[in-house]
Design a protein around this motif. Sequence first.
Motif, PDB file in Angstrom:
ATOM      1  N   LEU A 161      -3.327 -15.292  -1.973  1.00  0.00           N
ATOM      2  CA  LEU A 161      -2.630 -14.197  -1.295  1.00  0.00           C
ATOM      3  C   LEU A 161      -2.459 -12.997  -2.222  1.00  0.00           C
ATOM      4  O   LEU A 161      -2.550 -11.857  -1.783  1.00  0.00           O
ATOM      5  CB  LEU A 161      -1.253 -14.658  -0.793  1.00  0.00           C
ATOM      6  N   TYR A 162      -2.148 -13.264  -3.490  1.00  0.00           N
ATOM      7  CA  TYR A 162      -1.986 -12.109  -4.384  1.00  0.00           C
ATOM      8  C   TYR A 162      -3.154 -11.925  -5.346  1.00  0.00           C
ATOM      9  O   TYR A 162      -3.397 -10.831  -5.815  1.00  0.00           O
ATOM     10  CB  TYR A 162      -0.652 -12.149  -5.142  1.00  0.00           C
ATOM     11  N   ARG A 163      -3.894 -12.998  -5.613  1.00  0.00           N
ATOM     12  CA  ARG A 163      -5.016 -12.836  -6.550  1.00  0.00           C
ATOM     13  C   ARG A 163      -6.251 -12.252  -5.871  1.00  0.00           C
ATOM     14  O   ARG A 163      -7.085 -11.647  -6.531  1.00  0.00           O
ATOM     15  CB  ARG A 163      -5.368 -14.178  -7.181  1.00  0.00           C
ATOM     16  N   LYS A 164      -6.388 -12.478  -4.570  1.00  0.00           N
ATOM     17  CA  LYS A 164      -7.575 -11.973  -3.893  1.00  0.00           C
ATOM     18  C   LYS A 164      -7.181 -10.978  -2.797  1.00  0.00           C
ATOM     19  O   LYS A 164      -7.535  -9.813  -2.859  1.00  0.00           O
ATOM     20  CB  LYS A 164      -8.331 -13.153  -3.278  1.00  0.00           C
ATOM     21  N   ILE A 165      -6.385 -11.454  -1.829  1.00  0.00           N
ATOM     22  CA  ILE A 165      -6.035 -10.595  -0.699  1.00  0.00           C
ATOM     23  C   ILE A 165      -5.131  -9.456  -1.168  1.00  0.00           C
ATOM     24  O   ILE A 165      -5.366  -8.290  -0.885  1.00  0.00           O
ATOM     25  CB  ILE A 165      -5.363 -11.427   0.415  1.00  0.00           C
ATOM     26  N   GLY A 166      -4.086  -9.803  -1.928  1.00  0.00           N
ATOM     27  CA  GLY A 166      -3.161  -8.776  -2.417  1.00  0.00           C
ATOM     28  C   GLY A 166      -3.865  -7.802  -3.341  1.00  0.00           C
ATOM     29  O   GLY A 166      -3.664  -6.580  -3.257  1.00  0.00           O
ATOM     30  N   ARG A 167      -4.701  -8.338  -4.207  1.00  0.00           N
ATOM     31  CA  ARG A 167      -5.431  -7.487  -5.140  1.00  0.00           C
ATOM     32  C   ARG A 167      -6.398  -6.588  -4.371  1.00  0.00           C
ATOM     33  O   ARG A 167      -6.516  -5.389  -4.658  1.00  0.00           O
ATOM     34  CB  ARG A 167      -6.187  -8.351  -6.142  1.00  0.00           C
ATOM     35  N   GLY A 168      -7.071  -7.182  -3.368  1.00  0.00           N
ATOM     36  CA  GLY A 168      -7.981  -6.394  -2.540  1.00  0.00           C
ATOM     37  C   GLY A 168      -7.236  -5.287  -1.815  1.00  0.00           C
ATOM     38  O   GLY A 168      -7.713  -4.150  -1.743  1.00  0.00           O
ATOM     39  N   ALA A 169      -6.054  -5.634  -1.298  1.00  0.00           N
ATOM     40  CA  ALA A 169      -5.254  -4.628  -0.594  1.00  0.00           C
ATOM     41  C   ALA A 169      -4.834  -3.511  -1.549  1.00  0.00           C
ATOM     42  O   ALA A 169      -4.844  -2.331  -1.178  1.00  0.00           O
ATOM     43  CB  ALA A 169      -4.029  -5.286   0.029  1.00  0.00           C
ATOM     44  N   ALA A 170      -4.485  -3.901  -2.781  1.00  0.00           N
ATOM     45  CA  ALA A 170      -4.070  -2.893  -3.767  1.00  0.00           C
ATOM     46  C   ALA A 170      -5.248  -1.991  -4.141  1.00  0.00           C
ATOM     47  O   ALA A 170      -5.100  -0.763  -4.245  1.00  0.00           O
ATOM     48  CB  ALA A 170      -3.517  -3.583  -5.011  1.00  0.00           C
ATOM     49  N   VAL A 171      -6.421  -2.600  -4.308  1.00  0.00           N
ATOM     50  CA  VAL A 171      -7.614  -1.811  -4.642  1.00  0.00           C
ATOM     51  C   VAL A 171      -7.955  -0.866  -3.486  1.00  0.00           C
ATOM     52  O   VAL A 171      -8.262   0.315  -3.688  1.00  0.00           O
ATOM     53  CB  VAL A 171      -8.808  -2.755  -4.944  1.00  0.00           C
ATOM     54  N   TRP A 172      -7.844  -1.391  -2.256  1.00  0.00           N
ATOM     55  CA  TRP A 172      -8.118  -0.569  -1.070  1.00  0.00           C
ATOM     56  C   TRP A 172      -7.118   0.586  -0.988  1.00  0.00           C
ATOM     57  O   TRP A 172      -7.500   1.734  -0.751  1.00  0.00           O
ATOM     58  CB  TRP A 172      -8.020  -1.447   0.173  1.00  0.00           C
ATOM     59  N   ALA A 173      -5.828   0.263  -1.206  1.00  0.00           N
ATOM     60  CA  ALA A 173      -4.796   1.302  -1.125  1.00  0.00           C
ATOM     61  C   ALA A 173      -5.039   2.360  -2.193  1.00  0.00           C
ATOM     62  O   ALA A 173      -4.850   3.567  -1.949  1.00  0.00           O
ATOM     63  CB  ALA A 173      -3.418   0.673  -1.292  1.00  0.00           C
TER      64      ALA A 173
END
Lengths: 154, 579
Positions: free
Chosen positions: B502-514
């Motif tokens: 959730l935070y290593r992939k999805i959360g990180r992806g969301a942060a990179v996208w944001a």
Amino acid sequence: MTDTPRRRASDDPDYVHPAARPFLFLGEAKVKRNFIWLPLAGLVIASVLGVFHPAKHPAPWETIGGTPIPGSWAIFGFLAYSLIVFAAGPLFRLLGRREDFYGEGGLPDPDYSTDPMLVPPAGDAPVGKNAEDFPPQPLSGKAHSVDDLPEDGR
Amino acid sequence: MTDALPLLAQINPGLWVILAGLLAALLPVGPARKALAIAAPLFAAVMIFDIYDSTEVLAGQFEIMGVELTTLRIDNLSVVWGYLFCLAGLINAIYALHEDSWITDSSALVYTGAAIAGVLSGDMLSLFLFWELTAISSVFLVWQGGDRAYHAGIRYLVIQVLSGVLLLAGAVMFANSRGGDFMFDYVGLDAPGGWLLLIAMGIKAGFPMLHMWMQDAYPKASITGTVILASFTTKFAIYALARAFPGTDILIWIGCIMTMFPVFFAVVENDLRRVLAYSLNNQLGFMVAGIGIGTTLAMNGVVGQVFVHVIFKGLLFMSIGAVIYRTGTAKASELGGLFRSMPYTTVLCLIGAGSIAAFPLLAAFVTKAMILSAALEEHLWVPFAMMLFASAGVMEHSGIKVPHFTFFAHDSGRRVREAPWNMLLAMSLAALLCIVLAWPWGGYELLYSIMPYPTDYKPYTWDHVVFQMQLLFAAIFAFTLLKRFRLYPAERRAEIVDMDILYRKIGRGAAVWADAVWTRLSARMSLGRGKAARRLGRRLYQAFSPAGALSHAAPSGLASVMTVTVLALVLVFAYVAGR
């Protein structure tokens, strides 16, 4: 001395620790094959003893018509263990990813691991997403003989 | 009751170990650091023994900014953890004798000392201080695992510090509701701040969905680092839960889920240190469930389980650590057949495996049975069944999988030396304790003597031994049967994703996208701002410049209309203002 591994494999590929020599039979295929009788015997004995020493405070599902089932924990243990093991296949397909999935080098330490994933054979560039895209590769180090292979063919 | 205590006895014994850790950081001589690492926990244990007299001891009290602090409390609950952490510190120090690293030596000592001081703290502010100190000091042990452990260490630190922040927030709310009394006693969920405290402790104890830091950081720490880490943080949290939330019903269910879910992760995991981290999570579940049950039998079981768990779990981590030390890997797919070259480690690992699986004559046989019996006594049938299911799971991952794939299974062809003498000594001490503390003739009574409540529970009854053996033999039989029919899954290399995705992939992806969106958006906005400014400038220029519209000669009719309008506005304003 630091905490880095000290492999120091013996030069002799047939090296055996002196204390282990009397127990080498444990590695024989016949012994491995017949090992199953030991827990089976234990299971039967423990279940028979359960007739003479029933559970003093059985749970409702450990009784039939108020009478404690002598081998209730044996049944429970067998079913529970089997369920856990059978869950492994679907779970692996669901949760298994390549070891470098997180891009942090995976769990093996690149400094000393012998993991072939870290040093893929030439021309075998990894592609794909799931761990199942990567069938087990031969281990580095000593070559395996056919006799060394386990029954599951790993 | 403690005013007469001498000055030395007013000091929390954990502080001596922390002081030793700070000294070790300055000592360039390895053997001197090692001597400190062994002597400090021993000295702390002697101090606890000297101070505690079977009644609650409160000491080290002082006031700071209007808050009364009690930096030392030794009672029937904290004394067990105090002794246990001293013992674990000693065994860990012996295990780490081969390692010449001042970072490991000093951080291990500070970490051990913080854990001892934390459980012996009387108030929640002191608890918070040592809670955070355990996090900060232990992250160095994770980072000692090498470059690959860096990110895991950061995640570990963030989560641990977050736990501390929640603890502080909960403590302040709880203390405010009691007129500023920060004494750490029963809290319960109905008290203000209770939920915050529960979540804070739950993070450290590895509650479901909050557990991922354990499986993330522990397998990546250094060999000795993992052993040390496994001893303190989670057990510190169990102490806090036992102090603040005994008899809280929700903990029964949280604990039971904790016992079950790691079993399914452990069965597919290839990294054996990660398997043990899941196993650790599973064992913590028994303790949490016991705390939730909260009866005297259950609490005795929890205390006993914590005590033996630190020992046998340490033993398992130590044996796998010794394997990594010699082979360079802890991956089941790369190991096997090591009993030929590491026979002593094999035997010691088997004792650890038998202990965690609760074989008669080995450690957990007594303590886990107390928790299960407490569930039965309270007619908690479903939790009992869940814990029984988890017991079969323990047999799978720790009782069979770890020793089998490491020392038996197929011969990996690795021919290595036996573990170093210091590792063997530390493992032997732990193995000896596993046997002694479950010994039917006077052994387990030693464990009873440190339990918080008197107990006459008899673990070696015919029915208990027989039914426990049924469970264990059934599990082993199922394993051999499934192996024979090739239904047991082969160990495969993989990263098993857990909730941390959730935070290593999805959360990180969301942060990179944001971040990407923000970068583009800010560029667009910058462009838009520039355009708007230029347009405004152009308009103003067109209006007010010498060549602008307002500079042109206006027709007299228009000028007179504008003048009359302005005058009318002035008149209206003057009229309104004058009223």
